[in-house]
Design a protein around this motif. Structure first.
Motif, PDB file in Angstrom:
ATOM      1  N   THR A 108      15.509  27.603  37.290  1.00 11.91           N
ATOM      2  CA  THR A 108      15.185  26.742  36.152  1.00 11.91           C
ATOM      3  C   THR A 108      16.451  25.980  35.756  1.00 11.91           C
ATOM      4  O   THR A 108      17.553  26.481  35.927  1.00 11.91           O
ATOM      5  CB  THR A 108      14.705  27.533  34.908  1.00 11.91           C
TER       6      THR A 108
ATOM      7  N   HIS B 113      18.192  22.915  32.856  1.00 11.70           N
ATOM      8  CA  HIS B 113      18.135  21.891  31.813  1.00 11.70           C
ATOM      9  C   HIS B 113      19.373  21.019  31.982  1.00 11.70           C
ATOM     10  O   HIS B 113      20.496  21.501  31.833  1.00 11.70           O
ATOM     11  CB  HIS B 113      18.098  22.534  30.428  1.00 11.70           C
TER      12      HIS B 113
ATOM     13  N   ASP C  38      13.440  22.165  32.904  1.00  7.73           N
ATOM     14  CA  ASP C  38      13.166  22.474  31.505  1.00  7.73           C
ATOM     15  C   ASP C  38      13.474  21.246  30.649  1.00  7.73           C
ATOM     16  O   ASP C  38      14.450  21.219  29.909  1.00  7.73           O
ATOM     17  CB  ASP C  38      13.989  23.695  31.074  1.00  7.73           C
TER      18      ASP C  38
ATOM     19  N   ARG D  38      11.063  21.262  25.771  1.00 11.46           N
ATOM     20  CA  ARG D  38      12.063  22.283  26.117  1.00 11.46           C
ATOM     21  C   ARG D  38      11.530  23.672  25.806  1.00 11.46           C
ATOM     22  O   ARG D  38      11.071  23.940  24.698  1.00 11.46           O
ATOM     23  CB  ARG D  38      13.322  22.000  25.309  1.00 11.46           C
TER      24      ARG D  38
ATOM     25  N   ARG E 199      11.306  30.545  33.246  1.00 14.50           N
ATOM     26  CA  ARG E 199      11.248  31.469  34.379  1.00 14.50           C
ATOM     27  C   ARG E 199       9.857  32.076  34.512  1.00 14.50           C
ATOM     28  O   ARG E 199       9.351  32.243  35.623  1.00 14.50           O
ATOM     29  CB  ARG E 199      12.258  32.592  34.207  1.00 14.50           C
TER      30      ARG E 199
ATOM     31  N   ASP F  69      20.380  30.922  38.871  1.00 13.38           N
ATOM     32  CA  ASP F  69      20.786  29.816  38.007  1.00 13.38           C
ATOM     33  C   ASP F  69      20.852  28.543  38.865  1.00 13.38           C
ATOM     34  O   ASP F  69      20.865  28.622  40.094  1.00 13.38           O
ATOM     35  CB  ASP F  69      22.171  30.098  37.404  1.00 13.38           C
ATOM     36  N   SER F  70      20.966  27.407  38.207  1.00 13.17           N
ATOM     37  CA  SER F  70      20.904  26.141  38.937  1.00 13.17           C
ATOM     38  C   SER F  70      22.266  25.656  39.443  1.00 13.17           C
ATOM     39  O   SER F  70      22.420  24.508  39.830  1.00 13.17           O
ATOM     40  CB  SER F  70      20.272  25.086  38.036  1.00 13.17           C
ATOM     41  N   HIS F  71      23.270  26.542  39.393  1.00 18.00           N
ATOM     42  CA  HIS F  71      24.612  26.170  39.894  1.00 18.00           C
ATOM     43  C   HIS F  71      25.172  27.348  40.674  1.00 18.00           C
ATOM     44  O   HIS F  71      26.166  27.943  40.282  1.00 18.00           O
ATOM     45  CB  HIS F  71      25.528  25.794  38.722  1.00 18.00           C
TER      46      HIS F  71
ATOM     47  N   GLY G  91      21.082  36.237  35.442  1.00 17.90           N
ATOM     48  CA  GLY G  91      20.625  35.029  36.113  1.00 17.90           C
ATOM     49  C   GLY G  91      20.170  35.213  37.542  1.00 17.90           C
ATOM     50  O   GLY G  91      19.321  34.484  38.032  1.00 17.90           O
TER      51      GLY G  91
ATOM     52  N   TRP H 229      18.185  30.793  25.305  1.00 17.42           N
ATOM     53  CA  TRP H 229      19.241  31.406  26.102  1.00 17.42           C
ATOM     54  C   TRP H 229      19.680  32.705  25.433  1.00 17.42           C
ATOM     55  O   TRP H 229      19.749  32.778  24.223  1.00 17.42           O
ATOM     56  CB  TRP H 229      20.440  30.434  26.164  1.00 17.42           C
ATOM     57  N   GLY H 230      19.986  33.705  26.244  1.00 16.65           N
ATOM     58  CA  GLY H 230      20.676  34.895  25.728  1.00 16.65           C
ATOM     59  C   GLY H 230      19.766  36.057  25.380  1.00 16.65           C
ATOM     60  O   GLY H 230      18.640  35.862  24.924  1.00 16.65           O
TER      61      GLY H 230
ATOM     62  N   GLU I  77      17.945  38.028  26.897  1.00 19.92           N
ATOM     63  CA  GLU I  77      16.825  38.418  27.759  1.00 19.92           C
ATOM     64  C   GLU I  77      17.277  39.365  28.855  1.00 19.92           C
ATOM     65  O   GLU I  77      16.500  40.195  29.323  1.00 19.92           O
ATOM     66  CB  GLU I  77      16.117  37.175  28.319  1.00 19.92           C
TER      67      GLU I  77
ATOM     68  N   HIS J 247      28.521  31.701  41.605  1.00 18.14           N
ATOM     69  CA  HIS J 247      27.983  31.109  40.367  1.00 18.14           C
ATOM     70  C   HIS J 247      29.113  30.391  39.643  1.00 18.14           C
ATOM     71  O   HIS J 247      30.234  30.899  39.592  1.00 18.14           O
ATOM     72  CB  HIS J 247      27.400  32.226  39.494  1.00 18.14           C
TER      73      HIS J 247
ATOM     74  N   PHE K 209      30.852  29.858  36.577  1.00 22.84           N
ATOM     75  CA  PHE K 209      30.965  30.487  35.247  1.00 22.84           C
ATOM     76  C   PHE K 209      31.623  29.492  34.302  1.00 22.84           C
ATOM     77  O   PHE K 209      32.743  29.054  34.542  1.00 22.84           O
ATOM     78  CB  PHE K 209      31.857  31.737  35.313  1.00 22.84           C
TER      79      PHE K 209
ATOM     80  N   TYR L 237      24.850  22.266  27.383  1.00 24.70           N
ATOM     81  CA  TYR L 237      23.689  21.630  26.770  1.00 24.70           C
ATOM     82  C   TYR L 237      23.631  21.969  25.279  1.00 24.70           C
ATOM     83  O   TYR L 237      24.278  22.897  24.813  1.00 24.70           O
ATOM     84  CB  TYR L 237      22.395  22.110  27.444  1.00 24.70           C
TER      85      TYR L 237
HETATM   86  O1  LR7 Z   1      17.197  25.810  27.628  1.00 31.73           O
HETATM   87  C1  LR7 Z   1      17.620  26.120  28.731  1.00 31.73           C
HETATM   88  N1  LR7 Z   1      16.823  25.974  29.824  1.00 31.73           N
HETATM   89  C2  LR7 Z   1      17.221  26.291  31.085  1.00 31.73           C
HETATM   90  O2  LR7 Z   1      16.448  26.139  32.047  1.00 31.73           O
HETATM   91  C3  LR7 Z   1      18.911  26.661  28.919  1.00 31.73           C
HETATM   92  C4  LR7 Z   1      19.321  26.989  30.195  1.00 31.73           C
HETATM   93  N2  LR7 Z   1      18.499  26.778  31.272  1.00 31.73           N
HETATM   94  C5  LR7 Z   1      18.924  27.116  32.621  1.00 31.73           C
HETATM   95  C6  LR7 Z   1      20.313  26.602  32.990  1.00 31.73           C
HETATM   96  O3  LR7 Z   1      20.262  25.292  33.473  1.00 31.73           O
HETATM   97  C7  LR7 Z   1      20.749  27.621  34.037  1.00 31.73           C
HETATM   98  O4  LR7 Z   1      20.274  27.315  35.310  1.00 31.73           O
HETATM   99  O5  LR7 Z   1      19.033  28.530  32.702  1.00 31.73           O
HETATM  100  C8  LR7 Z   1      20.081  28.910  33.562  1.00 31.73           C
HETATM  101  C9  LR7 Z   1      21.053  29.841  32.836  1.00 31.73           C
HETATM  102  O6  LR7 Z   1      21.775  29.156  31.863  1.00 31.73           O
HETATM  103  P1  LR7 Z   1      23.385  29.111  31.896  1.00 31.73           P
HETATM  104  O7  LR7 Z   1      23.858  28.847  33.256  1.00 31.73           O
HETATM  105  O8  LR7 Z   1      23.815  28.200  30.811  1.00 31.73           O
HETATM  106  O9  LR7 Z   1      23.670  30.601  31.508  1.00 31.73           O
HETATM  107  P2  LR7 Z   1      25.006  31.493  31.828  1.00 31.73           P
HETATM  108  O10 LR7 Z   1      25.321  31.437  33.262  1.00 31.73           O
HETATM  109  O11 LR7 Z   1      26.030  31.136  30.855  1.00 31.73           O
HETATM  110  O12 LR7 Z   1      24.451  32.909  31.382  1.00 31.73           O
HETATM  111  C10 LR7 Z   1      24.006  34.157  31.869  1.00 31.73           C
HETATM  112  O13 LR7 Z   1      23.287  34.694  30.737  1.00 31.73           O
HETATM  113  C11 LR7 Z   1      22.113  34.018  30.396  1.00 31.73           C
HETATM  114  C12 LR7 Z   1      21.579  34.714  29.176  1.00 31.73           C
HETATM  115  O14 LR7 Z   1      20.414  34.145  28.724  1.00 31.73           O
HETATM  116  C13 LR7 Z   1      21.128  34.002  31.561  1.00 31.73           C
HETATM  117  O15 LR7 Z   1      20.673  35.294  31.850  1.00 31.73           O
HETATM  118  C14 LR7 Z   1      21.814  33.399  32.762  1.00 31.73           C
HETATM  119  O16 LR7 Z   1      20.934  33.384  33.844  1.00 31.73           O
HETATM  120  C15 LR7 Z   1      23.056  34.203  33.058  1.00 31.73           C
HETATM  121  N3  LR7 Z   1      23.786  33.807  34.246  1.00 31.73           N
HETATM  122  C16 LR7 Z   1      24.138  34.765  35.168  1.00 31.73           C
HETATM  123  O17 LR7 Z   1      23.767  35.910  35.129  1.00 31.73           O
HETATM  124  C17 LR7 Z   1      25.082  34.330  36.229  1.00 31.73           C
HETATM  125  C18 LR7 Z   1      26.289  35.200  36.176  1.00 31.73           C
HETATM  126  C19 LR7 Z   1      26.982  35.036  34.844  1.00 31.73           C
HETATM  127  C20 LR7 Z   1      27.577  36.245  34.324  1.00 31.73           C
HETATM  128  C21 LR7 Z   1      28.117  37.226  33.831  1.00 31.73           C
END
Ligand code: LR7
Ligand code: MN
Length: 534
Positions: free
Chosen positions: A102, A104, A135, A160, A167, A183-185, A268, A290-291, A293, A318, A320, A326
């Motif tokens: 997924t 955004h 998203d 959104r 997911r 994740d998308s990166h 992720g 976000w967060g 979950e 990934h 970080f 966003y």
């Molecule tokens: O509104 C949104 N919609 C989305 O589709 C916000 C985000 N997203 C997407 C976003 O584009 C990305 O692909 O969701 C994915 C995760 O968002 P990130 O990359 O901003 O999150 P993060 O890497 O900072 O955060 C980690 O914790 C999050 C808590 O909600 C999610 O579980 C992420 O998947 C998670 N990432 C990982 O586990 C990668 C390892 C990082 C660590 C430790």
């Protein structure tokens, strides 16, 4: 246009089961779109190329120029332990994977590289499809331009939804046996998929995660992460990496390819049997953006008879980031904290039983966040006969220290009918007393074992050591003894200067201050009342 394309997608309608919980046998699906290798990545990337003098970090909080320059594919170091090379996987017998990504407003180059690394580093026969959920990104084309690629399915949220509901939406349309979230990166490394599918195929209640390597936000260098870490958290329920215990480390030294049990996953990147995901209640879809979950699904998996592992022979990189690239609906800088607390509070309320009070004692502000209705999640917990949090702490995360009653207590601090109150003040501002209202908020205080008087992350601090000196709220520092107070005989005596006690004298004029400690002086007598309810 999007809707039409979606209809013409190659969705499998007929699903055949050969026995209970065995994996599906499918008819061959016709998909005459281009394989990824024929996709014109150059053209795709050119559309969002940076123009000169544009700040490469502005949009995505990573160096977009460095990412764009790499393009769709590149070689990355194989970071697995050498013993992983000789592990055999029976590819013909492994279940099919649906990859769910997924995003955004993701950068095109990181998004396409995530997808390409899936196709290029997985056996084609194991990929049912890659489901990309847009998203509600600003540019629709970032997703629709990818529709030419074989096995790729795009969904778009017109509004959104946040990553959690996105997911679930992706998972609902998956046709594979095992869901693999990314994740998308990301960049999947050599042989990343087989270990994940094998462990799940052996036991469908195992949820597995790769070791997450680091891709630099500055230059996109791919860096191997330590293989001696597992997921953990403190009572603030923020994810962190923990070192393996001595025993766990020994197991890894003896057998570097063996799975590592982990109390929580980063969130992720993980694989889960589709039917198990559905059985245990997917995600809490009332969680937003976000967060939290990841903590919730981790508790749920363990407490509801599953397990979580990190597989050292599976590696995925990934990017970080330190900052969210966003915005959060509702705008503003502190909004992300709000969503995080709200989601986390939902997890605590549903899964942590009486232990949630330690979370509230550590993060008092969380008690003021509205967390909505959790009744359906509690019903789910009931229906699945999930184990209590106590079991989780004892069996899954014994390293997490349970605060003893002197360690951390949450309550309010009272002097006749006045209570110590922040009045909503923040750092470097005064603290005072106000009529007790017994509803927490600005009157919530925790007394910690290291003798702080703490409100969220602010501590009552003696800035100048002389009688009459006004107390200020400052960030808590473990070594700052001017924030340490000895609470005895209902007085708060400063640890650095034992002569000074917290005093409410003249509070209307200048807030709380210190005065020379005196026996039986009413303005120095404080009752700390523990609030039992979390
Ligand atoms: O509104 C949104 N919609 C989305 O589709 C916000 C985000 N997203 C997407 C976003 O584009 C990305 O692909 O969701 C994915 C995760 O968002 P990130 O990359 O901003 O999150 P993060 O890497 O900072 O955060 C980690 O914790 C999050 C808590 O909600 C999610 O579980 C992420 O998947 C998670 N990432 C990982 O586990 C990668 C390892 C990082 C660590 C430790
Ligand atoms: Mn991420």
């Amino acid at each position: 246009m999007l809707q039409e394309n979606l209809k013409s997608q190659h969705i499998v309608d007929s699903i055949f089961w050969n026995s209970k919980h065995s994996y599906r046998v499918r008819p061959t699906i016709k998909d005459d779109r281009l394989p990824l290798s024929e996709f014109n990545a150059k053209e795709y990337l050119e559309k969002t190329q940076l123009v000169q003098q544009q700040d490469a970090f502005l949009k995505h909080k990573f160096n977009q120029e460095a990412s764009d320059n790499i393009g769709m594919t590149r070689d990355i170091p194989d970071t697995r332990h050498s013993q992983c090379h000789s592990v055999h996987y029976d590819v013909d017998k492994l279940p099919l994977a649906s990859i769910i990504i997924t995003y955004h407003n993701e950068a095109r180059s990181t998004l396409i590289r995530t997808i390409a690394s899936v196709f290029n580093r997985s056996p084609d026969s194991l990929i049912a499809e890659v489901i990309v959920v847009d998203d509600s990104s600003e540019s629709v084309d970032d997703g629709t331009d990818l529709m030419k690629i074989k096995k790729l399915r795009i969904l778009r949220n017109e509004k959104r939804q946040g990553l959690i509901r996105s997911r679930v939406r992706g998972a609902n349309m998956a046709t594979g046996d095992v869901l693999v979230f990314l994740d998308s990166h990301c960049e999947c490394n050599v042989g990343w998929l087989e270990p994940l599918l094998q462990r799940v195929a052996e036991n469908r209640t195992r949820v597995v995660s790769p070791i997450i390597d680091v891709i630099s936000t500055d230059n996109f260098q791919y860096i191997a992460a330590s293989s001696n870490l597992k997921g953990g958290f403190d009572w603030n329920l923020v994810f962190k990496w923990d070192f393996l215990t001595k025993n766990e480390l020994n197991t890894q030294l003896n057998n570097p390819t063996s799975p590592i049990k982990t109390p929580v996953i980063a969130g992720g990147l993980f694989a889960i049997d589709k039917s198990f995901f559905e059985e245990i209640g997917k995600y809490d879809t009332l969680m937003d953006v976000w967060g939290g979950e990841n903590i919730e699904i981790s508790f749920r998996i363990w407490q509801c008879h599953g397990s979580l592992e990190i597989l050292p022979c599976s590696r995925v990189g990934h990017v970080f980031r330190k900052q969210h690239p966003y915005t959060f609906p509702g705008g503003g800088g502190n909004v992300s904290k709000y969503f995080f607390s709200r989601n986390t509070r939902r997890a605590a309320e549903v899964w942590m039983d009486e232990y949630k009070m330690y979370y509230y004692a550590t993060v008092p502000i969380a008690r003021t966040v509205h967390y909505g209705d959790v009744s359906s999640r509690l019903e789910l917990r009931n229906k699945l006969h999930c184990k209590p949090f106590k079991w989780y702490l004892e069996n899954v995360y014994p390293e997490l220290k349970i605060p003893s009653s002197e360690d951390l207590q949450l309550g309010f601090i009272k002097q006749s009918d006045l209570c110590i109150d922040t009045m909503g003040h923040s750092k470097n501002e005064i603290v005072t007393v106000f009529a007790c209202h017994y509803t927490g908020g600005n009157q919530d205080w925790s007394l910690t074992r290291d003798k702080k008087i703490k409100h969220f992350d602010l501590c009552i601090t003696l800035v100048d050591e002389h009688p009459g000196s006004t107390l200020l709220l400052q960030d808590c520092h473990p070594d700052d003894t001017k924030q340490n107070w000895l609470y005895s005989n209902n007085k708060f005596m400063n640890v650095e200067d034992n002569e000074l006690c917290i005093d409410s004298a003249d509070f209307e004029l200048r807030g709380l201050n210190v005065q020379t400690c005196e026996f039986n002086k009413d303005s120095q007598v404080w009752d700390f009342i523990i609030s039992k309810q979390g």
